[in-house]
Design a protein around this motif. Structure first.
Motif, PDB file in Angstrom:
ATOM      1  N   LYS A 105      38.181  83.331  44.016  1.00 45.28           N
ATOM      2  CA  LYS A 105      37.855  84.500  44.835  1.00 45.28           C
ATOM      3  C   LYS A 105      39.119  85.239  45.283  1.00 45.28           C
ATOM      4  CE  LYS A 105      33.481  82.700  46.477  1.00 45.28           C
ATOM      5  NZ  LYS A 105      32.656  82.346  47.623  1.00 45.28           N
ATOM      6  N   CYS A 106      40.242  84.559  45.256  1.00 51.00           N
ATOM      7  CA  CYS A 106      41.552  85.136  45.558  1.00 51.00           C
ATOM      8  C   CYS A 106      42.497  84.736  44.433  1.00 51.00           C
ATOM      9  CB  CYS A 106      42.114  84.605  46.879  1.00 51.00           C
ATOM     10  SG  CYS A 106      41.162  85.038  48.326  1.00 51.00           S
ATOM     11  N   SER A 107      43.517  85.547  44.221  1.00 49.16           N
ATOM     12  CA  SER A 107      44.455  85.280  43.142  1.00 49.16           C
ATOM     13  C   SER A 107      45.852  85.069  43.700  1.00 49.16           C
ATOM     14  CB  SER A 107      44.471  86.462  42.177  1.00 49.16           C
ATOM     15  OG  SER A 107      45.530  86.346  41.257  1.00 49.16           O
ATOM     16  N   LEU A 108      46.635  84.259  43.002  1.00 40.27           N
ATOM     17  CA  LEU A 108      48.041  84.074  43.372  1.00 40.27           C
ATOM     18  C   LEU A 108      48.920  85.161  42.772  1.00 40.27           C
ATOM     19  CD1 LEU A 108      48.471  80.213  42.983  1.00 40.27           C
ATOM     20  CD2 LEU A 108      48.245  81.539  45.093  1.00 40.27           C
ATOM     21  N   GLY A 109      48.367  86.008  41.922  1.00 45.63           N
ATOM     22  CA  GLY A 109      49.140  87.066  41.301  1.00 45.63           C
ATOM     23  C   GLY A 109      50.091  86.562  40.231  1.00 45.63           C
ATOM     24  N   LEU A 110      49.687  85.503  39.519  1.00 46.02           N
ATOM     25  CA  LEU A 110      50.528  84.925  38.480  1.00 46.02           C
ATOM     26  C   LEU A 110      50.148  85.495  37.124  1.00 46.02           C
ATOM     27  CD1 LEU A 110      50.424  81.194  39.626  1.00 46.02           C
ATOM     28  CD2 LEU A 110      52.245  82.856  40.021  1.00 46.02           C
TER      29      LEU A 110
END
Length: 137
Positions: A105-110
């Motif tokens: 539901k959320c991303s680490l932006g990797l």
């Protein structure tokens, strides 16, 4: 490691870290062994949430993971705190965030190599519905 002793000093201050890491004998310096143990605990807990979503170890550490690790480490350095203590509340907020990351539901932006994705200073346009001329504004 997602954070270091110096990161914790920068985030919370050396005085707090000294008081949390020298429980038995009050000291004037940070007990690095105690802090590193808490950092390891925090990393292990973070990895439990990430391992199903990302190949570990990560090639780079996103800032949010560093912040999460700092808050978890701080929590582990406290020996006795109530659930309504600000450090405890912050810990539980970070665990909820890790849960959201693990569910996608959320991303680490990797990127695909598990490195923090670099974005250029450009305008990005995404297709979507127009809000002009309708009743939505």
């Amino acid at each position: 490691m997602y954070c270091s002793v110096q990161d914790l000093i920068d985030a919370f201050g050396e005085k707090e870290l000294v008081s949390l890491s020298n429980r038995d004998v009050p000291g004037s310096v940070v007990n690095v062994d105690v802090v590193n143990k808490a950092i390891s605990q925090a990393q292990a807990e973070i990895d439990v949430y990430l391992e199903g979503r990302y190949p570990l170890p990560l090639a780079s550490t996103p800032i949010i993971l560093q912040q999460i690790s700092q808050d978890l480490t701080r929590y582990f350095l406290h020996t006795r705190i109530d659930d309504d203590h600000p450090v405890s509340k912050r810990y539980h907020q970070r665990i909820r965030l890790l849960s959201e990351i693990s569910k996608g539901k959320c991303s680490l932006g990797l990127d695909v190599e598990n490195k923090v994705a670099q974005t250029a200073d450009t305008v990005q346009i995404a297709p979507g519905r127009s809000v002009f001329g309708g009743r939505d504004w």
